[in-house]
Design an enzyme around this catalytic site. Structure first.
Site, mmCIF file in Angstrom:
data_model
loop_
_atom_site.group_PDB
_atom_site.id
_atom_site.type_symbol
_atom_site.label_atom_id
_atom_site.label_comp_id
_atom_site.label_asym_id
_atom_site.label_seq_id
_atom_site.Cartn_x
_atom_site.Cartn_y
_atom_site.Cartn_z
ATOM 1 N N THR A 344 -2.891 -1.904 -2.107
ATOM 2 C CA THR A 344 -2.030 -1.870 -3.268
ATOM 3 C C THR A 344 -2.140 -3.200 -3.990
ATOM 4 O O THR A 344 -2.550 -4.186 -3.411
ATOM 5 C CB THR A 344 -0.563 -1.674 -2.801
ATOM 6 O OG1 THR A 344 -0.487 -0.480 -2.035
ATOM 7 C CG2 THR A 344 0.407 -1.581 -3.955
ATOM 8 N N GLY A 426 0.944 -3.682 0.959
ATOM 9 C CA GLY A 426 0.911 -3.692 2.411
ATOM 10 C C GLY A 426 1.752 -2.705 3.170
ATOM 11 O O GLY A 426 2.263 -3.030 4.234
ATOM 12 N N GLY A 427 1.936 -1.463 2.680
ATOM 13 C CA GLY A 427 2.576 -0.427 3.477
ATOM 14 C C GLY A 427 3.949 -0.818 3.992
ATOM 15 O O GLY A 427 4.829 -1.239 3.239
#
Length: 531
Positions: A344, A426-427
């Site tokens: 992302t 980063g999730g």
């Protein structure tokens, strides 16, 4: 490129790639507003950081207007008409594949959110033509961009997964080899697509010539997304979630994003009354707040059409107080290991008139589905891989349903007048890195560049990792690490002092005196600049 830039009077931008920073700053210099600068950056970053994001992905905006109103622009693409559970079961899948055409099962929605942003820019006095905003990205795609360290590394790491990804090797392996750092790659078809959008308008992506080509290519490679899915897609404008802390009012994006979790972490930490940064109480408090917030997130966040209750209940003082009381100040709670990974970008922009933008654009995993559509050069996301084929699941696959999103741009209106837009990639790491930077900069009054540079941690999964423990960069004090271990945290110290695992954070700040400041992560390839 400066990682930190302050004292500007007209505008400031921050991004994970220097080219996007340069293009955003140029728009500000031309008299464009913060939204117009962000549109130019959103196009450029898709060209120069294709492993992190592209026009085949989704995007979310938080825009703070000079009046103080904050709006969320929601570019969350729904599952295609053919994306049924039976479709995958009949193809002998127990889980949705993470790469290839069957991973490209949701409508790319980022450009739909750009459309909403373009309307918002004009509503705030923006006058620059779309062609001017897209021209820098067109040139970078046509003439070539320089391969970064992260693109080269991730191309090599993920290549074995891309065998079924149509168009990947042609687009990202010149001469059939993984490109070296510093190599120049062109995206010729993508340049032509951007040129067409500049001429015909962004709506062409869904309901014009570009949409027709996307639909034809998706059908040709076997994706469940149809031309009709593209034609009927519209991004939405929503009210953001918000919570009030001692620092001020914090905003984040509503479902299907995990913005609720990010706000809960900071609200819970606010109740802990931690006095100093970088001590055990700081890191332990945020990690434990993350566990409480993720438990709620995993129970309630799904397609907003499927949520019956009011999520504000989870941000109410009574609920936050009750959750905070369950945090043990000395001992780590058991960790159930929620799931999340991703690639992302986050970018920020602010201008002198009081427009502040927090924006995030993503493919989900690195390179998304890996499928590059031949006619348009668009790299398709694999966001739909987060759906479940269990019909009883909270995020069960169904045509038209929006998947759970780790993406969540953040913004805060602080009590003493500062407006801060911040975010990261980063999730599962997104809410955690947001909390680390926010608490350091706001709660503990660290300078912005120091708050972005300081060592970080990650609890849970991200970047395709199977780890669920508490991973920490090597720069943390050994005494702090010992105390965390003694408290029951499953700590793993990474070799890297600055690890990409921690994501790339950034922030822009509008100060009460009208000056503007921006900063971006030393772990990335970008920075901040202003006029």
């Amino acid at each position: 490129m400066n990682l930190h830039s302050a004292g500007h009077r007209r505008g400031v931008v921050a991004a994970p790639h220097a080219a996007a920073v340069e293009d955003g700053r140029a728009i500000l210099a031309e008299g464009g507003n913060a939204i117009e600068a962000m549109l130019a950056m959103a196009a450029s970053i898709a060209v120069v950081y294709p492993h992190m994001n592209h026009l085949g992905g989704d995007g979310f905006w938080l825009i703070r207007e000079p009046s103080g109103r904050v709006r969320a622009l929601m570019g969350a693409g729904p599952a295609g008409a053919k994306a049924t559970q039976r479709f995958y079961r009949d193809a002998s899948y127990d889980e949705i594949p993470t790469r290839g055409p069957l991973a490209a099962l949701t409508v790319p929605a980022a450009v739909g959110a750009w459309l909403r942003a373009q309307e918002a820019a004009k509503g705030q006095g923006g006058k620059l033509p779309l062609e001017m905003l897209l021209t820098p990205a067109i040139g970078r795609a046509r003439d070539g961009y320089v391969v970064t360290r992260s693109q080269a590394r991730l191309t090599a790491e993920k290549l074995p997964e891309m065998e079924k990804a149509a168009g990947f090797k042609k687009a990202f392996l010149p001469d059939g080899k993984v490109p070296d750092i510093g190599a120049r790659l062109k995206q010729t078809e993508f340049a032509a697509t951007l040129e067409q959008l500049a001429r015909a308008g962004l709506d062409d992506f869904y309901r014009g010539d570009v949409g027709r080509e996307i639909g034809s290519d998706l059908d040709r490679i076997g994706s469940p997304v149809t031309r009709a899915d593209l034609e009927k897609y519209r991004a939405t404008v929503a009210e953001p979630l918000s919570v009030t802390t001692q620092a001020g009012t914090l905003y984040n994006s509503p479902p299907p994003t995990q913005g609720l979790a990010s706000l809960m972490i900071l609200a819970l930490f606010d109740r802990l009354r931690v006095a100093q940064a970088e001590r055990f109480e700081h890191v332990h408090g945020l990690v434990e707040a993350t566990k409480r917030a993720f438990r709620v997130r995993d129970q309630v966040i799904t397609d907003p059409d499927k949520i019956s209750g009011n999520l504000d209940q989870y941000l109410s003082p009574a609920f936050i107080d009750a959750e905070a009381s369950k945090i043990d100040a000395r001992k780590a709670a058991r960790w159930p290991a929620p799931y999340g990974e991703g690639d992302t970008i986050w970018m920020g922009a602010a201008d002198a008139k009081g427009l502040v933008v927090s924006y995030i654009q993503s493919l989900y995993w690195e390179f998304g589905s890996g499928c590059v559509l031949p006619a348009t050069g668009i790299l398709m996301q694999n966001r739909g891989a987060s759906f479940s084929l269990d019909p009883k699941s909270l995020n069960a696959l169904a045509p038209g349903r929006r998947p759970f999103h780790t993406l969540n741009p953040a913004l805060a209106a602080l009590k003493h007048g500062r407006i801060v837009a911040y975010g990261t990639m980063g999730g599962d790491g997104q809410p955690q890195s947001q909390a680390a930077v926010f608490t350091r900069y706001v709660n503990f009054r660290q300078p912005l560049d120091k708050a972005l540079d300081a060592p970080r941690w990650l609890l849970g999964r991200t970047w395709g990792s199977t780890h669920t423990n508490l991973r920490m960069e090597s720069r943390f004090d050994s005494n702090l690490l010992d105390r965390l271990l003694s408290a029951g945290h499953d700590v793993a110290v990474l070799e890297d002092a600055y690890s990409d695992t921690m994501g790339h954070t950034g922030a822009v700040v509008l100060h009460p005196d009208g000056t503007l400041e921006g900063g971006h992560d030393p772990r990335a390839d970008g920075g901040a600049a202003g006029v």
